[in-house]
Design an enzyme around this catalytic site. Structure first.
Site, PDB file in Angstrom:
ATOM      1  N   ARG A  13      78.308 -14.905  16.276  1.00 27.14           N
ATOM      2  CA  ARG A  13      79.311 -15.645  15.501  1.00 27.14           C
ATOM      3  C   ARG A  13      78.984 -15.687  14.014  1.00 27.14           C
ATOM      4  O   ARG A  13      79.847 -15.447  13.175  1.00 27.14           O
ATOM      5  CB  ARG A  13      79.461 -17.069  16.043  1.00 27.14           C
ATOM      6  CG  ARG A  13      80.063 -17.114  17.439  1.00 27.14           C
ATOM      7  CD  ARG A  13      80.043 -18.515  18.004  1.00 27.14           C
ATOM      8  NE  ARG A  13      78.665 -19.003  18.024  1.00 27.14           N
ATOM      9  CZ  ARG A  13      78.317 -20.283  18.067  1.00 27.14           C
ATOM     10  NH1 ARG A  13      79.232 -21.225  18.092  1.00 27.14           N
ATOM     11  NH2 ARG A  13      77.056 -20.634  18.095  1.00 27.14           N
ATOM     12  N   ASN A  31      82.300 -19.134  20.705  1.00 25.95           N
ATOM     13  CA  ASN A  31      81.804 -18.831  22.042  1.00 25.95           C
ATOM     14  C   ASN A  31      82.772 -19.420  23.054  1.00 25.95           C
ATOM     15  O   ASN A  31      83.339 -20.491  22.830  1.00 25.95           O
ATOM     16  CB  ASN A  31      80.426 -19.451  22.275  1.00 25.95           C
ATOM     17  CG  ASN A  31      79.322 -18.725  21.553  1.00 25.95           C
ATOM     18  OD1 ASN A  31      79.466 -17.582  21.146  1.00 25.95           O
ATOM     19  ND2 ASN A  31      78.194 -19.397  21.386  1.00 25.95           N
TER      20      ASN A  31
END
Length: 88
Positions: A13, A31
């Protein structure tokens, strides 16, 4: 897009956010509870395509098995953020 494989716990990320900012791409990444990563990109088509291409490899410790890309209408997003995981 949804990225599957060993993609959580490997800075996917944060690296995605940094790469998007460098390319001037807006959107977000998060996520998902099933171990995948979801990302939305908006911007110049070439820059968005570069982000999709990057996602097929991800950061150094990721092992990407699959990338599913879904085209959607732009939302007019600005900036790029890491969103929290939606827990069921």
């Amino acid at each position: 897009m949804i990225v599957s494989g060993y993609v959580q716990g490997v800075y996917f990320r944060d690296t995605c956010r940094r790469m998007a900012i460098r390319r001037g791409v807006a959107g977000w990444v998060r996520n998902l509870p099933d171990g995948t990563v979801e990302a939305v990109f908006e911007g110049d088509p070439d820059s968005v395509q570069q982000m999709v291409a990057w996602a097929h490899q991800g950061p150094p410790h990721a092992v990407v098995d699959r990338v599913d890309v879904y085209e959607e209408d732009p939302e007019g997003l600005t900036g790029f953020e890491i969103r929290p995981t939606p827990w069921r």
